[in-house]
Design an enzyme around this catalytic site. Sequence first.
Site, short mmCIF file in Angstrom:
data_model
loop_
_atom_site.label_atom_id
_atom_site.label_comp_id
_atom_site.label_asym_id
_atom_site.label_seq_id
_atom_site.Cartn_x
_atom_site.Cartn_y
_atom_site.Cartn_z
CG HIS A 11 42.29 61.99 34.82
ND1 HIS A 11 41.63 61.34 33.80
CD2 HIS A 11 41.37 62.74 35.44
CE1 HIS A 11 40.34 61.69 33.84
NE2 HIS A 11 40.17 62.54 34.84
CB SER A 13 41.45 67.22 35.37
OG SER A 13 41.46 65.87 35.80
CB CYS A 53 32.74 60.63 25.31
SG CYS A 53 31.82 61.11 23.91
CB THR A 76 44.37 64.65 54.85
OG1 THR A 76 43.98 64.76 56.21
CG2 THR A 76 45.86 64.33 54.76
C1 LIG Z 1 37.48 65.11 32.13
C2 LIG Z 1 36.84 66.44 32.18
C3 LIG Z 1 36.27 66.94 33.37
C4 LIG Z 1 36.22 66.11 34.63
O1 LIG Z 1 37.50 65.94 35.16
P1 LIG Z 1 37.77 64.89 36.34
O2 LIG Z 1 39.12 65.29 36.83
O3 LIG Z 1 37.75 63.55 35.70
O4 LIG Z 1 36.70 65.08 37.35
C5 LIG Z 1 35.73 68.20 33.36
N1 LIG Z 1 35.73 68.95 32.26
C6 LIG Z 1 36.26 68.53 31.10
C7 LIG Z 1 36.24 69.41 29.91
C8 LIG Z 1 36.82 67.25 31.02
O5 LIG Z 1 37.33 66.83 29.87
#
Ligand SMILES: *Cc1c(COP(=O)(O)O)cnc(C)c1O
Length: 405
Positions: A203, A201, A328, A242
């Site tokens: 972020h 991910s 969380c 897209t």
């Molecule tokens: C944050 C997280 C996700 C989800 O990620 P997103 O990009 O917010 O959908 C999945 N798995 C773990 C272990 C995470 O910490």
Amino acid sequence: MKLPVYMDNHATTPVDPAVLEAMLPYFREHFGNAASRTHAFGWTADEAVERARAQVARLVGASAREIVFTSGATESNNLALKGVAEAYRTVGDHIVTVSTEHRSVLDVCRRLAEQGARVTVLDVDGAGLVDPEEVRRALTDRTILVSVMAANNEVGVLGAIGQIGLLCRERGVLFHTDATQAAGKVALDVEADCIDLMSLSGHKMYGPKGVGALFVRRSRPRVKLAPLLDGGGHERGMRSGTLNVPGIVGMGKAAELAGELRELESARLTVLRDRLFRGICEKLDGVTLNGDAVRRLPGNLNISFASIDSEALISALHDVAVSSGSACTSATLEPSHVLRAMGMEDRRIHSSIRFGLGRFNTEEEVEHVIRRVVDSVRSLRAMAPGHVPAATVAGPSHAGDTGED
Ligand SMILES: *Cc1c(COP(=O)(O)O)cnc(C)c1O
């Protein structure tokens, strides 16, 4: 020092300024659609996407063609599990996972089970870890996929993914790992760890929200995947829609930085995290560490405070952004399924706090947080007499790059 102090880097991370800089031109002059083949606007966008694909691939030892961009790790996990379940339906119908996985793995497994798949959810020990031998014992002739996370988002423990990957490979079972929290913090290598699918991910690694990636192995074995979305056939048919060019550029830059900074950053965060824990334990009794002390993410500290309600403590810590074990990972306010799976009593779950240190935390902030936690816990305990001191456990210490196998 700027207040409030952000110490919730497992929930999300701030965008690194270098990442933002890399993204901006793709909102402005380079706004083209990466699928436009007839002009320079499209070519420029496409080149940027391919550069980002190579950057993400390099972070995990993959080749660029094995990276599929998604909207985030939730989508990557959905695509990996549902995509394999569908594509391998004639081969088998059994999936093995672990009780402490992120909701976006567990809820997908529940959905698949409702649709007829067989799902085995393995338990963890008190430290939050699953024994690879348990994974081996769970495999049957009908098993098509094992999904075990690389690092847990609540207690930060590092799964034995190298060992689990190897035993899956030996049995001809695909291995998926949710490496959302591990990427950029511990060494990841899809070859060495025999990983067939890996979720990431943006972020969680100082990139933007709304972008993620799924590594899909292309050879030995070549993983087949049924798409979740049908449409224009983007991302080699695995993810139509897209492309989010600025987001993908940001994720690529974030992956490049993560690779460059990982070792130094992990060492620095281990020192800060250990200082935070020691600083709290020196002044307070009844502090217990949740999750394995050694096999753990450098920036993670999850602790319970005897006789303290974590929601009350979080309110008292108003200039420190942390998270409680009560809620969380989801939009709902359920007590942590992770701490529960580790066999913790409700009382201890409801007194747990997760500190997530990250790239931009400073020593000064750590000292501030120690003072605020110590003062807040003392005054909360003074208001509720009858607190019985409990033993304090040994502190965490980062296992380093050898910790994840
Ligand atoms: C944050 C997280 C996700 C989800 O990620 P997103 O990009 O917010 O959908 C999945 N798995 C773990 C272990 C995470 O910490």
